[in-house]
Design an enzyme around this catalytic site. Sequence first.
Site, PDB file in Angstrom:
ATOM      1  N   GLY A   8       0.528  -1.137  -0.354  1.00  0.00           N
ATOM      2  CA  GLY A   8      -0.610   0.495  -0.081  1.00  0.00           C
ATOM      3  C   GLY A   8       0.345   1.616  -0.266  1.00  0.00           C
ATOM      4  O   GLY A   8      -0.245   2.178   0.166  1.00  0.00           O
ATOM      5  N   GLY A  11      -0.398   4.281  -1.615  1.00  0.00           N
ATOM      6  CA  GLY A  11      -1.408   5.307  -0.369  1.00  0.00           C
ATOM      7  C   GLY A  11      -0.965   6.714   0.573  1.00  0.00           C
ATOM      8  O   GLY A  11       0.266   6.305   0.730  1.00  0.00           O
ATOM      9  N   LYS A  12      -1.754   7.276   1.378  1.00  0.00           N
ATOM     10  CA  LYS A  12      -1.462   8.135   1.992  1.00  0.00           C
ATOM     11  C   LYS A  12      -0.771   8.158   3.474  1.00  0.00           C
ATOM     12  O   LYS A  12       0.486   8.168   3.429  1.00  0.00           O
ATOM     13  CB  LYS A  12      -2.658   9.026   2.546  1.00  0.00           C
ATOM     14  CG  LYS A  12      -1.861   9.894   3.321  1.00  0.00           C
ATOM     15  CD  LYS A  12      -4.024  10.999   3.878  1.00  0.00           C
ATOM     16  CE  LYS A  12      -4.337  11.973   2.756  1.00  0.00           C
ATOM     17  NZ  LYS A  12      -5.727  12.977   3.285  1.00  0.00           N
ATOM     18  N   MET A  13      -1.084   6.277   3.619  1.00  0.00           N
ATOM     19  CA  MET A  13      -0.416   6.351   4.890  1.00  0.00           C
ATOM     20  C   MET A  13       0.996   5.806   4.799  1.00  0.00           C
ATOM     21  O   MET A  13       2.306   5.209   5.066  1.00  0.00           O
ATOM     22  CB  MET A  13      -1.398   4.676   5.893  1.00  0.00           C
ATOM     23  CG  MET A  13      -1.863   5.581   6.699  1.00  0.00           C
ATOM     24  SD  MET A  13      -1.303   6.956   7.900  1.00  0.00           S
ATOM     25  CE  MET A  13      -0.138   5.358   8.766  1.00  0.00           C
ATOM     26  N   MET A 112      -1.827   2.568  15.510  1.00  0.00           N
ATOM     27  CA  MET A 112       0.173   1.054  15.325  1.00  0.00           C
ATOM     28  C   MET A 112       0.581   3.232  16.514  1.00  0.00           C
ATOM     29  O   MET A 112       1.693   2.645  16.607  1.00  0.00           O
ATOM     30  CB  MET A 112       0.636   2.237  14.288  1.00  0.00           C
ATOM     31  CG  MET A 112       0.195   0.386  13.476  1.00  0.00           C
ATOM     32  SD  MET A 112       0.100  -1.364  14.242  1.00  0.00           S
ATOM     33  CE  MET A 112       2.002  -1.367  14.245  1.00  0.00           C
ATOM     34  N   HIS A 142     -12.699  12.239  15.959  1.00  0.00           N
ATOM     35  CA  HIS A 142     -11.692  12.301  15.045  1.00  0.00           C
ATOM     36  C   HIS A 142     -12.715  13.173  13.955  1.00  0.00           C
ATOM     37  O   HIS A 142     -13.818  13.409  14.295  1.00  0.00           O
ATOM     38  CB  HIS A 142     -12.317  10.730  14.253  1.00  0.00           C
ATOM     39  CG  HIS A 142     -11.552   9.503  15.036  1.00  0.00           C
ATOM     40  ND1 HIS A 142     -12.123   9.299  16.184  1.00  0.00           N
ATOM     41  CD2 HIS A 142      -9.863   8.688  14.568  1.00  0.00           C
ATOM     42  CE1 HIS A 142     -11.248   8.308  16.578  1.00  0.00           C
ATOM     43  NE2 HIS A 142     -10.028   8.178  15.824  1.00  0.00           N
ATOM     44  N   LYS A 146     -14.487  10.586   8.426  1.00  0.00           N
ATOM     45  CA  LYS A 146     -14.422   8.946   9.544  1.00  0.00           C
ATOM     46  C   LYS A 146     -15.993   8.125   9.457  1.00  0.00           C
ATOM     47  O   LYS A 146     -17.330   9.018  10.210  1.00  0.00           O
ATOM     48  CB  LYS A 146     -13.926   9.007  10.756  1.00  0.00           C
ATOM     49  CG  LYS A 146     -13.920   7.631  11.418  1.00  0.00           C
ATOM     50  CD  LYS A 146     -13.541   7.946  13.354  1.00  0.00           C
ATOM     51  CE  LYS A 146     -13.131   6.784  13.313  1.00  0.00           C
ATOM     52  NZ  LYS A 146     -12.415   5.402  12.488  1.00  0.00           N
ATOM     53  N   GLY A 152     -12.353   2.117  16.316  1.00  0.00           N
ATOM     54  CA  GLY A 152     -11.758   1.062  16.810  1.00  0.00           C
ATOM     55  C   GLY A 152     -10.874   1.214  17.895  1.00  0.00           C
ATOM     56  O   GLY A 152     -11.026  -0.017  19.164  1.00  0.00           O
ATOM     57  N   THR A 153     -10.169   2.379  18.103  1.00  0.00           N
ATOM     58  CA  THR A 153      -9.506   2.489  19.321  1.00  0.00           C
ATOM     59  C   THR A 153     -10.302   2.504  20.573  1.00  0.00           C
ATOM     60  O   THR A 153      -9.422   1.832  21.610  1.00  0.00           O
ATOM     61  CB  THR A 153      -8.962   4.069  19.097  1.00  0.00           C
ATOM     62  OG1 THR A 153      -7.907   3.087  17.945  1.00  0.00           O
ATOM     63  CG2 THR A 153      -7.881   4.184  20.206  1.00  0.00           C
TER      64      THR A 153
END
Length: 253
Positions: A8, A11-13, A112, A142, A146, A152-153
């Site tokens: 990936g 992508g942005k990440m 992460m 957020h 979103k 999820g966090t």
Amino acid sequence: MVNVAIVGCNGKMGYFVAEAVKNNPETQTLFGVDAYGENKHDFTVYPSFDGVKEKPDVIIDFSNPAALDGMLDFAVKNGVPCVICTTGYSPEQVTRIRKAAESVAVFYSGNMSLGINLLIELSKQAAKVLGNEFDIEIVEKHHNLKVDAPSGTALMIADGISGTLENEPQYVYDRHSYRRKRSKNEIGIHSVRGGTIVGEHEVIFAGHDEVVTITHQAQSKEVFAVGAVNAAVYLSSQGAGMYNMGNLLSSIL
């Protein structure tokens, strides 16, 4: 030097991860894998693992669930550890991840950031001391794009706290439909969506005449990339099995 493959990468990440790898003196990018987007990197990018001839020390995956099968096949066949940062997997895919961990080291976490995982550990310790006498509420914020709520966090935080309490609590999402006082055996979870907020999580322990709060703010998505690279360095020397940020934090603290 830990040689990293980035799934990936276009992508942005993926760009954040590539930059984080470049800035870490212990790592370098061996190649990337991405079927979409324009390659603006200074390393080779393959459309899939089918044509890959190099063997990295570890794979970092910030892509999408569709890339999972090819990545795990390559990882298991070549004995390469994987840091899996992608979310949205089906139960069947999660089962496949756990199966792969029988053969290679797999680092799998819903967030992460080292900071947010430290928040979880601190919240667990606070719950051990305060949980029976203090009401516990979680607020997450957020950006307005979103689509899922709660985050999820936030659920990771709640699950971590829940595991330390004597009685399993009920998760209560919002209170507009409740016409009763708050029970002791619950954790309230609340979501805010607005603007460009990257991610904020607050854990509130509310007792009699005193309140304890633990808060984390992510100022940019770069923190998630740095966390993934730190996880890659850690995982590169581990044996087969499932790992998460708790394991990484334990190795640091």
